[in-house]
Design an enzyme around this catalytic site. Structure first.
Site, PDB file in Angstrom:
ATOM      1  N   TYR A 110       0.853  -1.192   0.000  1.00 20.65           N
ATOM      2  CA  TYR A 110       0.000   0.000   0.000  1.00 20.65           C
ATOM      3  C   TYR A 110       0.882   1.231   0.000  1.00 20.65           C
ATOM      4  O   TYR A 110       1.816   1.328   0.804  1.00 20.65           O
ATOM      5  CB  TYR A 110      -0.909   0.011   1.238  1.00 20.65           C
ATOM      6  N   ASP A 205       9.355   2.956   0.197  1.00 17.84           N
ATOM      7  CA  ASP A 205       8.259   3.609   0.896  1.00 17.84           C
ATOM      8  C   ASP A 205       8.423   3.296   2.387  1.00 17.84           C
ATOM      9  O   ASP A 205       8.041   2.227   2.847  1.00 17.84           O
ATOM     10  CB  ASP A 205       6.916   3.104   0.358  1.00 17.84           C
ATOM     11  N   LYS A 233       3.823   9.748   8.558  1.00 20.20           N
ATOM     12  CA  LYS A 233       3.510   9.208   9.892  1.00 20.20           C
ATOM     13  C   LYS A 233       4.398   9.782  11.015  1.00 20.20           C
ATOM     14  O   LYS A 233       4.199  10.899  11.426  1.00 20.20           O
ATOM     15  CB  LYS A 233       3.486   7.682   9.825  1.00 20.20           C
TER      16      LYS A 233
HETATM   17  C1  LIG Z   1       0.114   5.160   5.529  1.00 18.94           C
HETATM   18  C2  LIG Z   1       0.932   4.823   4.346  1.00 18.94           C
HETATM   19  C3  LIG Z   1       0.925   5.606   3.176  1.00 18.94           C
HETATM   20  C4  LIG Z   1      -0.048   6.741   2.990  1.00 18.94           C
HETATM   21  O1  LIG Z   1       0.116   7.765   3.913  1.00 18.94           O
HETATM   22  P1  LIG Z   1      -1.131   8.771   4.179  1.00 18.94           P
HETATM   23  O2  LIG Z   1      -0.522   9.794   5.097  1.00 18.94           O
HETATM   24  O3  LIG Z   1      -2.198   7.945   4.805  1.00 18.94           O
HETATM   25  O4  LIG Z   1      -1.522   9.320   2.863  1.00 18.94           O
HETATM   26  C5  LIG Z   1       1.800   5.297   2.170  1.00 18.94           C
HETATM   27  N1  LIG Z   1       2.653   4.262   2.280  1.00 18.94           N
HETATM   28  C6  LIG Z   1       2.688   3.473   3.368  1.00 18.94           C
HETATM   29  C7  LIG Z   1       3.669   2.355   3.445  1.00 18.94           C
HETATM   30  C8  LIG Z   1       1.807   3.721   4.425  1.00 18.94           C
HETATM   31  O5  LIG Z   1       1.808   2.911   5.471  1.00 18.94           O
END
Ligand SMILES: *Cc1c(COP(=O)(O)O)cnc(C)c1O
Length: 394
Positions: A110, A205, A233
């Protein structure tokens, strides 16, 4: 009394009295727990100086330098408002830099909700990527090639077929969004080799893993250098934030230095920056990570024991303070094996835990996050609750 009235009364009662031990932790950001005092204080102070300027502030520079120190391969960094914006912008940049349009992501990975990333293609047939969400044009989804996670031979054969069209491979070095599933180091090393060989970019990511596993990212532990890194985050201390950065030569293509457009009215927002700085300062004392590790091992062992005693087959994957208990009796190494979990059992477990005051994510395919605010007593209570919840779903 009508059912509706009773329900309202009941929810008020719950609102007034419910206490939960929280392992959702806002899906990752709250590594220091809710309303961490230094974060709350700095937010009040920052707000009194203004909540947005439309210009770079010193706070933005300060947070960027703290991050760049922890991520030696980030030479230039750009703040955005969310993880979604970070991955979306990094991919635009990768396409511009390489002059190619295809990207590779992994099944169950994701990366936020940008159109081209909402594709999982369970079939695993790279050429037939179908969008997961209505509203994503199939032509966008077609630019995204999907490979099973941890499957190096599949990536090899994809590059063999169309490596020259691939702008970037985007990967969570420890997947957190199919439940916790670590990539094997040799898989990530292979991604590094293939992308270099074919002139594609490797994007890590680390929106979840950044400052979660250690002071830095999974790349710090693995010693694998991605071309670009996405963050979010934890670096915002619980406020909306995202960031992407990496090799100077690539990042200099972003406007205003270069031609790749990306901007954000509230990006680098002083409140988010201030909360991020205070959070990373607290984490700089590496003993926080040592304590998180000790607590997480305690939780992991307790959950395994509870499941064993209840006779419920599980597989527990843990990476630092992120863990997932899968209701399956085979090892979980990719999305296919994750999906073989008994999600009805997970649902029963979720409700059993919820009834006992333990807040878990309402999905099998998420992580539990341990924070510095979880006490040993909290974890003992969690293990006790798990013992009860698991024996009642058997
Ligand atoms: C949470 C998350 C995202 C998206 O971040 P948002 O601040 O919710 O848009 C992208 N990549 C990973 C791995 C995530 O856990």
């Amino acid at each position: 009394m009508t059912h509706g009235a009773r329900k309202t009364e009941r929810s008020q009662e719950l609102f007034a009295e419910a206490h939960y031990i929280d392992y959702v932790c806002a899906y990752g950001p709250l590594i220091l727990g809710h309303a961490y005092p230094a974060v709350a204080d700095v937010l009040a102070a920052a707000a009194s100086r203004g909540t947005a300027y439309g210009a770079t502030s010193e706070l933005e520079i300060e947070l960027a330098s703290v991050i760049e120190e922890a991520f030696p391969w980030i030479e230039l960094l750009r703040f955005v408002n969310s993880g979604t914006e970070a991955t979306m912008s990094a991919l635009r940049l990768a396409r511009a830099y390489t002059g190619r349009s295809k990207i590779v992501k992994f099944e169950g990975g994701y990366h936020g909700h940008a159109d081209g990333l909402l594709v999982q293609a369970g079939s695993g047939q790279a050429t037939l990527s179908l969008p997961d969400s209505p509203g994503v044009p199939p032509s966008f989804a077609a630019e995204t090639l999907i490979v099973p996670y941890n499957d190096a031979p599949a990536v090899d054969s994809l590059f063999d077929r169309c490596g020259e069209q691939i702008a970037a491979v985007i990967v969570e070095p420890i997947a957190g969004n199919m439940g916790v599933v670590p990539a094997s180091p040799s898989f990530l090393e292979r991604l590094r080799q293939l992308t270099s060989q074919y002139g594609a970019l490797l994007i890590f990511d680390e929106v979840i893993t950044g400052f979660r596993l250690c002071y830095g990212g999974a790349q710090t532990i693995l010693r694998i250098q991605p071309d670009l890194t996405c963050l979010g985050k934890i670096i915002g201390g619980g406020l909306p934030v995202g960031a992407y950065g990496g090799r100077r030569e690539i990042m200099e293509m972003v406007a205003p230095l270069g031609p790749v457009y990306q901007a954000g009215t509230l990006a680098g927002n002083p409140l988010a920056m201030a909360a991020g700085i205070v959070t990373l300062k607290a984490l700089e004392d590496r003993s926080v990570y040592e304590q998180l590790e000790v607590k997480s091992i305690y939780l992991e062992d307790g959950l395994r024991r509870a499941a064993g005693e209840a006779g419920v087959p599980i597989r527990l994957n843990r990476a630092g303070s992120m863990l997932t208990m899968f209701f399956t009796n085979e090892n979980v190494t990719d999305f296919a094996t994750a999906k073989r979990s008994d999600t009805q059992r997970y649902a029963a477990y979720f409700h059993g835990m919820h009834d006992r005051g333990i807040f878990l994510a309402p999905s099998q395919f998420e992580a539990m996050f341990v924070s510095a605010a979880h006490s040993d007593e909290d974890i003992s209570a969690t293990i006790r609750a798990a013992g009860q919840a698991l024996s009642s779903i058997r």
